[in-house]
Write a protein that holds these residues in place. Structure first.
Motif, PDB file in Angstrom:
ATOM      1  N   GLU A  84      -5.826  15.485  -1.918  1.00 36.46           N
ATOM      2  CA  GLU A  84      -6.522  16.087  -0.772  1.00 36.46           C
ATOM      3  C   GLU A  84      -7.131  15.032   0.138  1.00 36.46           C
ATOM      4  OE1 GLU A  84      -6.715  19.272   0.447  1.00 36.46           O
ATOM      5  OE2 GLU A  84      -5.132  19.529  -1.036  1.00 36.46           O
ATOM      6  N   PHE A  85      -7.742  14.020  -0.449  1.00 35.71           N
ATOM      7  CA  PHE A  85      -8.303  12.954   0.376  1.00 35.71           C
ATOM      8  C   PHE A  85      -7.194  12.294   1.189  1.00 35.71           C
ATOM      9  CE2 PHE A  85      -9.182   8.568   1.341  1.00 35.71           C
ATOM     10  CZ  PHE A  85     -10.415   8.651   1.971  1.00 35.71           C
ATOM     11  N   THR A  86      -6.086  11.984   0.550  1.00 34.24           N
ATOM     12  CA  THR A  86      -4.976  11.307   1.219  1.00 34.24           C
ATOM     13  C   THR A  86      -4.469  12.119   2.401  1.00 34.24           C
ATOM     14  OG1 THR A  86      -4.326  10.147  -0.791  1.00 34.24           O
ATOM     15  CG2 THR A  86      -2.632  10.402   0.908  1.00 34.24           C
ATOM     16  N   LYS A  87      -4.235  13.407   2.200  1.00 31.99           N
ATOM     17  CA  LYS A  87      -3.737  14.255   3.296  1.00 31.99           C
ATOM     18  C   LYS A  87      -4.693  14.232   4.483  1.00 31.99           C
ATOM     19  CE  LYS A  87      -3.285  18.287   1.410  1.00 31.99           C
ATOM     20  NZ  LYS A  87      -2.953  19.611   0.881  1.00 31.99           N
ATOM     21  N   ARG A  88      -5.964  14.424   4.218  1.00 34.80           N
ATOM     22  CA  ARG A  88      -6.952  14.500   5.307  1.00 34.80           C
ATOM     23  C   ARG A  88      -7.224  13.137   5.933  1.00 34.80           C
ATOM     24  NH1 ARG A  88     -11.227  18.583   2.367  1.00 34.80           N
ATOM     25  NH2 ARG A  88      -9.636  19.898   1.414  1.00 34.80           N
ATOM     26  N   TYR A  89      -7.252  12.111   5.119  1.00 33.78           N
ATOM     27  CA  TYR A  89      -7.483  10.753   5.619  1.00 33.78           C
ATOM     28  C   TYR A  89      -6.362  10.337   6.567  1.00 33.78           C
ATOM     29  CZ  TYR A  89      -7.851   5.629   5.397  1.00 33.78           C
ATOM     30  OH  TYR A  89      -7.933   4.293   5.710  1.00 33.78           O
ATOM     31  N   LEU A  90      -5.119  10.571   6.181  1.00 36.21           N
ATOM     32  CA  LEU A  90      -3.989  10.207   7.038  1.00 36.21           C
ATOM     33  C   LEU A  90      -3.927  11.087   8.273  1.00 36.21           C
ATOM     34  CD1 LEU A  90      -1.274   9.470   4.320  1.00 36.21           C
ATOM     35  CD2 LEU A  90      -2.641   7.817   5.629  1.00 36.21           C
ATOM     36  N   ALA A  91      -4.244  12.376   8.140  1.00 36.85           N
ATOM     37  CA  ALA A  91      -4.245  13.289   9.289  1.00 36.85           C
ATOM     38  C   ALA A  91      -5.296  12.888  10.322  1.00 36.85           C
ATOM     39  CB  ALA A  91      -4.471  14.722   8.826  1.00 36.85           C
ATOM     40  N   SER A  92      -6.378  12.245   9.852  1.00 28.23           N
ATOM     41  CA  SER A  92      -7.443  11.834  10.775  1.00 28.23           C
ATOM     42  C   SER A  92      -7.191  10.452  11.377  1.00 28.23           C
ATOM     43  CB  SER A  92      -8.792  11.843  10.054  1.00 28.23           C
ATOM     44  OG  SER A  92      -8.862  10.795   9.118  1.00 28.23           O
ATOM     45  N   GLY A  93      -6.036   9.872  11.084  1.00 29.66           N
ATOM     46  CA  GLY A  93      -5.701   8.569  11.657  1.00 29.66           C
ATOM     47  C   GLY A  93      -5.893   7.404  10.718  1.00 29.66           C
ATOM     48  N   GLY A  94      -6.242   7.675   9.472  1.00 31.37           N
ATOM     49  CA  GLY A  94      -6.398   6.602   8.488  1.00 31.37           C
ATOM     50  C   GLY A  94      -5.080   5.902   8.238  1.00 31.37           C
ATOM     51  N   LEU A  95      -5.156   4.645   7.890  1.00 29.25           N
ATOM     52  CA  LEU A  95      -3.957   3.839   7.676  1.00 29.25           C
ATOM     53  C   LEU A  95      -3.615   3.766   6.194  1.00 29.25           C
ATOM     54  CD1 LEU A  95      -4.827   0.884  10.065  1.00 29.25           C
ATOM     55  CD2 LEU A  95      -3.420   2.893  10.553  1.00 29.25           C
ATOM     56  N   GLU A  96      -2.322   3.706   5.910  1.00 34.77           N
ATOM     57  CA  GLU A  96      -1.888   3.536   4.535  1.00 34.77           C
ATOM     58  C   GLU A  96      -1.218   2.180   4.383  1.00 34.77           C
ATOM     59  OE1 GLU A  96       1.424   6.119   3.221  1.00 34.77           O
ATOM     60  OE2 GLU A  96       1.507   6.781   5.292  1.00 34.77           O
ATOM     61  N   GLN A  97      -1.206   1.697   3.153  1.00 36.99           N
ATOM     62  CA  GLN A  97      -0.562   0.427   2.836  1.00 36.99           C
ATOM     63  C   GLN A  97       0.935   0.647   2.656  1.00 36.99           C
ATOM     64  OE1 GLN A  97      -2.582  -2.403   2.867  1.00 36.99           O
ATOM     65  NE2 GLN A  97      -3.863  -0.766   3.679  1.00 36.99           N
ATOM     66  N   GLU A  98       1.691  -0.396   2.880  1.00 37.78           N
ATOM     67  CA  GLU A  98       3.144  -0.338   2.680  1.00 37.78           C
ATOM     68  C   GLU A  98       3.430  -0.048   1.211  1.00 37.78           C
ATOM     69  OE1 GLU A  98       6.959  -0.125   3.703  1.00 37.78           O
ATOM     70  OE2 GLU A  98       5.375  -0.564   5.153  1.00 37.78           O
ATOM     71  N   THR A  99       4.386   0.835   0.963  1.00 39.11           N
ATOM     72  CA  THR A  99       4.766   1.164  -0.409  1.00 39.11           C
ATOM     73  C   THR A  99       6.260   0.939  -0.594  1.00 39.11           C
ATOM     74  OG1 THR A  99       5.090   3.483   0.150  1.00 39.11           O
ATOM     75  CG2 THR A  99       2.938   2.872  -0.708  1.00 39.11           C
ATOM     76  N   SER A 100       6.668   0.866  -1.839  1.00 35.70           N
ATOM     77  CA  SER A 100       8.076   0.631  -2.160  1.00 35.70           C
ATOM     78  C   SER A 100       8.909   1.888  -1.914  1.00 35.70           C
ATOM     79  CB  SER A 100       8.209   0.211  -3.627  1.00 35.70           C
ATOM     80  OG  SER A 100       7.855   1.294  -4.462  1.00 35.70           O
ATOM     81  N   HIS A 101      10.204   1.697  -1.874  1.00 39.14           N
ATOM     82  CA  HIS A 101      11.118   2.820  -1.686  1.00 39.14           C
ATOM     83  C   HIS A 101      10.967   3.842  -2.813  1.00 39.14           C
ATOM     84  CE1 HIS A 101      14.626   5.135  -0.580  1.00 39.14           C
ATOM     85  NE2 HIS A 101      15.102   4.968  -1.813  1.00 39.14           N
ATOM     86  N   SER A 102      10.845   3.362  -4.057  1.00 37.80           N
ATOM     87  CA  SER A 102      10.726   4.285  -5.186  1.00 37.80           C
ATOM     88  C   SER A 102       9.434   5.096  -5.112  1.00 37.80           C
ATOM     89  CB  SER A 102      10.799   3.535  -6.521  1.00 37.80           C
ATOM     90  OG  SER A 102       9.694   2.697  -6.683  1.00 37.80           O
ATOM     91  N   ARG A 103       8.363   4.478  -4.632  1.00 37.63           N
ATOM     92  CA  ARG A 103       7.107   5.222  -4.487  1.00 37.63           C
ATOM     93  C   ARG A 103       7.244   6.279  -3.401  1.00 37.63           C
ATOM     94  NH1 ARG A 103       1.778   1.812  -5.051  1.00 37.63           N
ATOM     95  NH2 ARG A 103       1.184   3.461  -6.467  1.00 37.63           N
ATOM     96  N   LYS A 104       7.923   5.945  -2.322  1.00 33.81           N
ATOM     97  CA  LYS A 104       8.144   6.938  -1.262  1.00 33.81           C
ATOM     98  C   LYS A 104       9.015   8.081  -1.767  1.00 33.81           C
ATOM     99  CE  LYS A 104       7.554   3.709   2.505  1.00 33.81           C
ATOM    100  NZ  LYS A 104       8.180   2.838   3.455  1.00 33.81           N
TER     101      LYS A 104
END
Length: 187
Positions: A84-104
């Motif tokens: 829930e934090f991740t969804k709302r944080y990213l929706a509000s313009g928060g930045l995420e770190q680069e992740t690997s293909h398998s994580r995506k």
């Protein structure tokens, strides 16, 4: 591949460390800390638990939670909170770190580290050591010189309730009981 073994004790009290992906300082901004607090309260509303202590630092948090009698499912709580934090944080313009293909591929986002660290509190001395560790943590990381100077901590609640003196831990020296890097009590 590591074999992660968790201690599930119904009604148990646990110390947790939860980190941001690649130690990104996502909680360095007040809106992210406020959002985390909101999601914590929603998690607590859905699945009861007592928040005994918490500190939120820019790239990680520590907490002591006590679960209700007969309930040992802290993983469900942390999973929902992180999602829930991740969804709302990213929706509000928060930045995420680069992740690997398998994580995506596994629908992992670059906000939280995949796992968390937990320790089942064993007795009153263990509780007190972790309780103090949490509240002294901003001093340990040299963000402040005194626990009372860090705003994102339950330290202030416990001062109001008379558990801590306002000046506790302010010498820049750790409290008498400190935890080593593995969570063991030391002198």
């Amino acid at each position: 591949m590591p074999n992660y073994r968790r201690a599930y004790i119904p009604g148990g009290t646990y110390f947790f460390t939860v980190k941001a992906e690649k130690n990104a300082p996502i909680f360095g901004q007040l809106p992210a800390v406020e959002l985390l607090g909101k999601v914590f309260r929603e998690t607590q509303y859905q699945w009861e638990f007592e928040m005994n202590a918490v500190v939120v630092l820019p790239d990680h948090l520590h907490a002591i939670l006590t679960l209700p009698r007969g309930d040992a499912d802290y993983s469900k709580r942390w999973g929902w909170l992180k999602k829930e934090f991740t969804k709302r944080y990213l929706a509000s313009g928060g930045l995420e770190q680069e992740t690997s293909h398998s994580r995506k591929t596994n629908r992992r986002r670059g906000v939280w580290q995949r796992r968390f660290w937990e320790h089942a509190i064993e007795d009153e001395d263990d509780f007190e050591a972790h309780f103090d560790y949490i509240h002294f943590n901003p001093v340990k990381h040299e963000y402040v010189k005194h626990p009372a100077d860090w705003p994102h901590s339950s330290f202030h609640r416990w001062v109001k309730q008379g558990v801590y003196d306002e000046e506790w831990g302010g010498s820049g020296l750790p409290p008498q009981k400190v935890l080593d890097f593995k969570g063991h009590v030391g002198e």
